[in-house]
Design a protein around this motif. Structure first.
Motif, short mmCIF file in Angstrom:
data_model
loop_
_atom_site.label_atom_id
_atom_site.label_comp_id
_atom_site.label_asym_id
_atom_site.label_seq_id
_atom_site.Cartn_x
_atom_site.Cartn_y
_atom_site.Cartn_z
N SER A 134 -2.11 0.45 -6.52
CA SER A 134 -3.11 0.61 -7.85
C SER A 134 -2.20 1.06 -8.86
CB SER A 134 -4.29 1.36 -7.66
OG SER A 134 -5.09 0.82 -6.65
N LYS A 173 -1.41 4.72 -9.22
CA LYS A 173 -0.48 5.58 -8.56
C LYS A 173 0.89 5.46 -8.88
CE LYS A 173 -4.17 4.83 -5.05
NZ LYS A 173 -4.90 4.21 -3.69
N ASN A 194 -7.44 7.99 -2.91
CA ASN A 194 -6.32 8.88 -2.44
C ASN A 194 -5.02 8.44 -2.67
OD1 ASN A 194 -6.97 6.86 -0.50
ND2 ASN A 194 -5.50 7.65 0.91
N ARG A 197 -10.30 4.00 -2.54
CA ARG A 197 -9.02 3.83 -2.99
C ARG A 197 -8.66 5.12 -3.78
NH1 ARG A 197 -6.87 -2.28 -3.05
NH2 ARG A 197 -8.35 -3.20 -1.47
N GLY A 199 -0.56 5.00 -0.06
CA GLY A 199 -1.38 5.23 0.91
C GLY A 199 -0.61 6.32 1.98
N GLY A 200 -1.18 6.82 3.06
CA GLY A 200 -0.58 7.89 3.78
C GLY A 200 0.75 7.30 4.52
N VAL A 201 0.55 6.13 5.12
CA VAL A 201 1.64 5.44 5.79
C VAL A 201 2.70 4.92 4.54
CG1 VAL A 201 2.29 3.72 7.44
CG2 VAL A 201 -0.17 4.62 7.75
N TYR A 259 -0.44 -4.77 -7.65
CA TYR A 259 -0.90 -5.93 -6.98
C TYR A 259 -2.46 -6.25 -7.10
CZ TYR A 259 -2.89 -2.98 -2.98
OH TYR A 259 -3.55 -2.26 -2.15
N ASN A 263 1.03 -1.19 -0.11
CA ASN A 263 0.04 -0.02 0.00
C ASN A 263 0.74 1.04 -0.07
OD1 ASN A 263 -2.56 -1.34 2.09
ND2 ASN A 263 -2.18 -1.78 0.11
N SER A 319 -6.49 -4.16 6.68
CA SER A 319 -7.18 -3.58 5.59
C SER A 319 -8.07 -4.56 4.77
CB SER A 319 -6.39 -2.50 4.77
OG SER A 319 -5.30 -2.94 4.41
N PHE A 327 1.08 -4.57 10.62
CA PHE A 327 0.74 -3.37 11.29
C PHE A 327 -0.76 -2.95 10.83
CE2 PHE A 327 1.09 0.25 8.31
CZ PHE A 327 1.58 -0.58 7.22
N LEU A 374 0.80 1.82 16.94
CA LEU A 374 0.89 3.06 17.58
C LEU A 374 0.16 3.51 18.59
CD1 LEU A 374 3.19 5.32 16.72
CD2 LEU A 374 1.18 6.79 15.47
N VAL A 422 3.54 -3.70 14.99
CA VAL A 422 3.52 -2.28 15.32
C VAL A 422 1.93 -1.75 15.41
CG1 VAL A 422 3.72 0.09 14.47
CG2 VAL A 422 5.76 -1.57 14.31
N1 LIG Z 1 -0.72 -0.31 13.56
C1 LIG Z 1 -0.52 0.98 13.38
O1 LIG Z 1 -0.07 1.69 14.24
C2 LIG Z 1 -0.96 1.67 12.28
C3 LIG Z 1 -0.89 3.08 12.24
C4 LIG Z 1 -1.59 3.66 10.90
C5 LIG Z 1 -2.07 2.99 9.83
N2 LIG Z 1 -2.17 1.60 10.16
C6 LIG Z 1 -2.91 0.84 9.07
O2 LIG Z 1 -2.11 0.83 7.92
C7 LIG Z 1 -2.92 0.79 6.74
C8 LIG Z 1 -2.68 2.02 5.89
O3 LIG Z 1 -3.28 3.14 6.40
P1 LIG Z 1 -3.18 4.58 5.66
O4 LIG Z 1 -3.46 5.66 6.74
O5 LIG Z 1 -2.07 4.83 4.90
O6 LIG Z 1 -4.47 4.37 4.71
P2 LIG Z 1 -4.47 5.11 3.53
O7 LIG Z 1 -3.80 6.36 3.27
O8 LIG Z 1 -6.06 5.38 3.27
O9 LIG Z 1 -3.79 4.34 2.18
C9 LIG Z 1 -4.41 2.74 2.18
C10 LIG Z 1 -4.03 2.52 0.77
O10 LIG Z 1 -4.12 1.20 1.08
C11 LIG Z 1 -4.81 0.17 -0.17
N3 LIG Z 1 -5.64 -0.34 0.27
C12 LIG Z 1 -5.76 -1.76 0.49
N4 LIG Z 1 -6.55 -2.39 0.92
C13 LIG Z 1 -7.69 -1.35 1.07
C14 LIG Z 1 -9.26 -1.32 1.50
N5 LIG Z 1 -9.55 -2.49 1.86
N6 LIG Z 1 -9.77 -0.12 1.34
C15 LIG Z 1 -9.19 1.11 0.90
N7 LIG Z 1 -7.92 1.11 0.33
C16 LIG Z 1 -7.10 -0.11 0.74
C17 LIG Z 1 -5.25 1.40 -1.15
O11 LIG Z 1 -4.31 1.61 -2.07
P3 LIG Z 1 -4.33 1.07 -3.53
O12 LIG Z 1 -5.22 1.76 -4.33
O13 LIG Z 1 -2.93 1.20 -3.85
O14 LIG Z 1 -4.85 -0.27 -3.36
C18 LIG Z 1 -5.11 2.89 -0.06
O15 LIG Z 1 -5.03 4.17 -0.87
C19 LIG Z 1 -4.32 0.60 7.33
O16 LIG Z 1 -4.67 -0.93 7.16
C20 LIG Z 1 -4.26 1.17 8.60
O17 LIG Z 1 -4.97 0.51 9.53
C21 LIG Z 1 -1.68 1.05 11.15
#
Ligand SMILES: NC(=O)c1ccc[n+]([C@@H]2O[C@H](COP(=O)([O-])OP(=O)(O)OC[C@H]3O[C@@H](n4cnc5c(N)ncnc54)[C@H](OP(=O)(O)O)[C@@H]3O)[C@@H](O)[C@H]2O)c1
Length: 342
Positions: free
Chosen positions: A172, A175, A333, A331, A150-152, A190, A147, A239, A236, A282, A280
């Motif tokens: 995707s 991107k 963003n 998806r 995404g933001g992370v 993927y 991913n 999704s 971590f 947070l 992880v």
């Molecule tokens: N454990 C922690 O401390 C922690 C902290 C922050 C975030 N996270 C996890 O890290 C992941 C990403 O977070 P993020 O804030 O970076 O999210 P985000 O900015 O919304 O980006 C997520 C990206 O993941 C892909 N994706 C995969 N499965 C998806 C689904 N079911 N629905 C929508 N998008 C999906 C999409 O990219 P594509 O179009 O390329 O598929 C999307 O752009 C999430 O699972 C979140 O819960 C965990």
């Protein structure tokens, strides 16, 4: 003041902006007038009832804000008043006002807009924990960032590039151009291809030293298989549980299905294969605020030197929060979605 209330779990209509009395800081707190608040995947999961760490509904979500300090408690230095800041909150950040303890507040670098500043804490601290604190990524190693768009994902890319490692990333296809511009060496589509096969082709069947995986379920099994000797898997997120549901019983079913597909790791196998696994979360590091402060310092120094480049894809108002959730779930963003308080 106004706040975004998750009135119950369900679809977008459960999100409602409500008026509540203004907040007053306790003696050890700062009151921040919020300008922007980061939206995270955890907020989506919470809305659907798939986030075990979330507060009970009705609740206000929001882990991170930027804004201006307008009032401080009697134990806090008055020089904070008027400062532009970034804050980490244990929920309640999607509102016009938040009260926070001093150790949760950082001065905002002047070079950042409020929107950019609000997009830093969760993404970059998570990325730092994954790649640096626990992943120990080295210059001569390679990392697969799932991913990556995404933001992370983008935050991890900044850190991996700063370290000098070789980067692979799943995203995707639309991107990929943006990710290449940001320095990703090898994007992998993927969604139309098997990322494992693609990675093996790209690495001469060796795999990579580090994989960070927010997908969960049986994807963690696949990521583990794709590790090279001395490789580490950082887990971590889950999704995949979010696909196929907008809330209710279906969301609970998808969550259970995802948990049941997770791997179990055996110590002797880890030993024989020279591999490591770690997790992880947070949201479970509040008792280690000194660590978070050290990581945040390194990240904010990175803003000054230019290698930390928070990317805000789109902003929405509090009233448009449902659209913002939909935008992420579809998806659309690349990088961060931020709620602005007007
Ligand atoms: N454990 C922690 O401390 C922690 C902290 C922050 C975030 N996270 C996890 O890290 C992941 C990403 O977070 P993020 O804030 O970076 O999210 P985000 O900015 O919304 O980006 C997520 C990206 O993941 C892909 N994706 C995969 N499965 C998806 C689904 N079911 N629905 C929508 N998008 C999906 C999409 O990219 P594509 O179009 O390329 O598929 C999307 O752009 C999430 O699972 C979140 O819960 C965990």
């Amino acid at each position: 003041m106004r706040q975004l209330v998750y009135t119950k779990t369900g679809s977008y209509d459960v999100l409602q902006v409500q008026e509540v009395p203004d907040l007053t800081p306790n003696k050890d707190e700062l009151l921040i007038q919020v300008k922007a608040s980061g939206l995270n995947f955890a907020d989506i999961l919470a809305r659907k009832g798939q986030y075990p760490d979330g507060p009970k509904t009705p609740c206000v979500m929001g882990y991170e804000v930027s804004g201006i300090v307008t009032e401080v408690g009697s134990e806090i230095d008055k020089s904070w008043i008027g400062k532009e800041v970034i804050g980490l909150c244990r929920f309640k950040g999607q509102a016009e006002q938040v009260v926070l303890k001093e150790k949760q507040v950082y001065e905002k670098p002047a070079s950042l807009s409020f929107e950019e500043a609000a997009s830093i804490p969760v993404t970059y601290l998570t990325a730092w924990a994954l790649l640096v604190a626990m992943g120990g990524l080295q210059k001569e190693e390679s990392v697969l960032i799932h991913n990556a768009g995404g933001g992370v994902g983008l935050a991890q890319l900044d850190i991996a590039k700063h370290i000098g490692a070789t980067t692979y990333g799943t995203a995707s296809e639309r991107k990929h151009g943006f990710l290449k511009e940001r320095g990703l060496d090898h994007p992998i589509d993927y969604r139309n291809k098997d990322w494992y096969d693609e990675l093996m082709k790209l690495t001469g069947k060796r795999g990579v030293e580090l994989i960070t995986d927010p997908l969960g379920g049986d994807e963690w099994k696949k990521s583990y298989r794709a590790l090279r000797a001395t490789g580490r898997l950082g887990m971590f997120g889950i999704s995949v549980a979010s696909i196929n549901s907008s809330g209710g019983l279906r969301a609970k079913y998808e969550l259970i299905k995802t948990v049941l597909k997770m791997p179990t790791f055996k110590p002797l196998s880890l030993l024989d294969k020279n591999r490591g696994v770690y997790g992880v979360n947070l949201g479970h590091l509040w008792h280690e605020s000194d660590k978070a402060a050290l990581w945040m310092k390194a990240i904010l120094d990175g803003v000054e030197t230019g290698w930390v480049r928070p990317h805000v894809d789109k902003t929405f108002t509090l009233e448009e929060a449902g659209e913002a959730h939909r935008y992420i779930e579809e998806r659309r963003n690349i990088g961060k979605v931020v709620l602005v308080v007007k």
